[in-house]
Scaffold this motif. Sequence first.
Motif, PDB file in Angstrom:
ATOM      1  N   ALA A  15     -13.045   6.874  -4.721  1.00  0.00           N
ATOM      2  CA  ALA A  15     -12.643   5.530  -4.296  1.00  0.00           C
ATOM      3  C   ALA A  15     -11.157   5.314  -4.539  1.00  0.00           C
ATOM      4  O   ALA A  15     -10.503   6.045  -5.290  1.00  0.00           O
ATOM      5  N   GLY A  16     -10.634   4.287  -3.911  1.00  0.00           N
ATOM      6  CA  GLY A  16      -9.225   3.933  -4.103  1.00  0.00           C
ATOM      7  C   GLY A  16      -8.889   2.661  -3.347  1.00  0.00           C
ATOM      8  O   GLY A  16      -9.527   2.356  -2.340  1.00  0.00           O
ATOM      9  N   PRO A  17      -7.915   1.914  -3.818  1.00  0.00           N
ATOM     10  CA  PRO A  17      -7.525   0.687  -3.122  1.00  0.00           C
ATOM     11  C   PRO A  17      -6.621   0.990  -1.940  1.00  0.00           C
ATOM     12  O   PRO A  17      -5.933   2.014  -1.915  1.00  0.00           O
ATOM     13  N   ARG A  18      -6.627   0.118  -0.974  1.00  0.00           N
ATOM     14  CA  ARG A  18      -5.688   0.234   0.136  1.00  0.00           C
ATOM     15  C   ARG A  18      -4.340  -0.328  -0.304  1.00  0.00           C
ATOM     16  O   ARG A  18      -4.269  -1.407  -0.891  1.00  0.00           O
ATOM     17  N   VAL A  19      -3.277   0.409  -0.056  1.00  0.00           N
ATOM     18  CA  VAL A  19      -1.928  -0.036  -0.392  1.00  0.00           C
ATOM     19  C   VAL A  19      -1.300  -0.643   0.855  1.00  0.00           C
ATOM     20  O   VAL A  19      -1.174   0.022   1.888  1.00  0.00           O
ATOM     21  N   GLU A  20      -0.934  -1.898   0.759  1.00  0.00           N
ATOM     22  CA  GLU A  20      -0.359  -2.592   1.902  1.00  0.00           C
ATOM     23  C   GLU A  20       1.129  -2.260   2.025  1.00  0.00           C
ATOM     24  O   GLU A  20       1.947  -2.738   1.244  1.00  0.00           O
ATOM     25  N   THR A  21       1.473  -1.410   2.960  1.00  0.00           N
ATOM     26  CA  THR A  21       2.865  -1.055   3.216  1.00  0.00           C
ATOM     27  C   THR A  21       2.978  -0.528   4.640  1.00  0.00           C
ATOM     28  O   THR A  21       2.058   0.119   5.145  1.00  0.00           O
ATOM     29  N   LYS A  22       4.089  -0.801   5.287  1.00  0.00           N
ATOM     30  CA  LYS A  22       4.322  -0.211   6.617  1.00  0.00           C
ATOM     31  C   LYS A  22       4.851   1.204   6.491  1.00  0.00           C
ATOM     32  O   LYS A  22       4.907   1.949   7.472  1.00  0.00           O
ATOM     33  N   ASN A  23       5.266   1.582   5.283  1.00  0.00           N
ATOM     34  CA  ASN A  23       5.920   2.877   5.068  1.00  0.00           C
ATOM     35  C   ASN A  23       4.893   3.940   4.668  1.00  0.00           C
ATOM     36  O   ASN A  23       4.715   4.244   3.493  1.00  0.00           O
TER      37      ASN A  23
END
Length: 506
Positions: A219-227
């Motif tokens: 599992a893992g969280p989604r990282v909010e970034t355009k990069n």
Amino acid sequence: MTSSLKSAVYAVANTGRRTPRVLSIAGSDPSGGAGIQADLKSIAAHGGYGMAVVTALTAQNTLGVTAVHVPPVDFLRQQLEAISSDVSIDAVKIGMLGDAEVIGEVRRWLEEVRPAVVVLDPVMVATSGDRLLRESAEAALRSLLPVADLITPNIPELAMLLGEPEATDWSTALEQGKRLAAECGNTVLVKGGHLAGAECPDALVNTSGLLRQDLVSVAGPRVETKNSHGTGCSLSSALATVQARTGDWEASLREVKPWLLQALATADVLEVGHGSGPINHFHHAQQAEGPGAFAARLWEEAAPELDAIHGLEFIQGLESGSLPEPQFNYYLAQDALYLNGYSRVLARAGALAPTEEEQLFWARSSQLCLEVESELHRNWLSTREAATHTGPVTKAYVDHLLAASASGSYGVLLAAILPCYWLYAEVGHRLHASYVTAGSPSEHAYADWLKTYADEDFAEATRKAIGFTAAAAVVASSHDRAAMVEAFAHSCRYETAFFDAPRLHA
């Protein structure tokens, strides 16, 4: 000898060598974010010595690809033979191949040299949407798949390789991964990056007995970034490097995934280009810790406890429907008692919050806790026999939260609160997904309970709680940040104990 045994034996024989020699066979990205440039950074970040054979030259930047040039295949052959005639190669990562002739030459070389570890990232379409593999070469690429030990397609590439519609949910993606693994006889890494939601899981899938389990999810969280330019390249080359050392795909993924999360979480600090910029390969060598990096740091603390929770008899029984009813009743009763104390702690967070948005969020969360507690009594506990006294784990957990609320530090309090959002959301997501995958059987003893886990409002609240906690860490002192990590880790341990308590006390 199977490919997994081959790499495991090789890793044992290679234990004394400190630097894996890893060859990237891929295209070039002059902006440095993807292709061989990303591979070499990723290999170096994991302690490997990187080498590169160029299959294609691209004109691209963070905004997209404008041209692709594939050099003559004879030159590709000369590059490959020059390396393998001189250097002992521990692992190979294969990326962009361009056309059928290039694919054929790479396959010929692999069958001749037989590297111990081969990771194939079937690059077909760039993050920007630009096609990087000629349509006429897709059949040739499929013929290359069985030569690899690990295949790492993204969701669109997985669908293209199978000739199926693109998966829109995790369970469908896993089923596609199983079909591809069965077809190719190797291991497939199914990646959740292209799906929606707060979670971003990855899973190793194998149907031929090459793993200890047919399915290993991390599992893992989604990282909010355009990069996120070059994420797939970087992940696959990191796995090749670590696999050369461990000989264990699960261990390799569990080592690489936290690194990738932080590389994404800290990507914004690089400020490269005007489009989708690169990830931050060397974040571990930098001192600055932004909100995303702190959240990723907390996730590293949570991951072992989440794994432990998924292995508990209570969770497995709840998932299968075989959980003894007295244990479920005990859990519900303790949950109601816990929520009563938790609501007071959330109210305290609202009182300490520095902004109106946070004050309103925590106040609403406190009210919701009381409403959920009432719902438990009204619709669940009223018809069940359950102990009404506070159990030892419940008391200890609430006491820990109350102590954090009395510390006077908003950041420490939020870190202590967070696992009840984050770990509960992760466990609930998995239980609900398992229930749906099983066809949502109405005869499941806890069907009505499992249905409640599909709550997007709670998922959104979890995302906000993570964001507020990470933001508090940025303005906190180094001492307070350390205290936040400790409070968070302590609460994670209590989450595990809380789910295990029914087995011990019911």
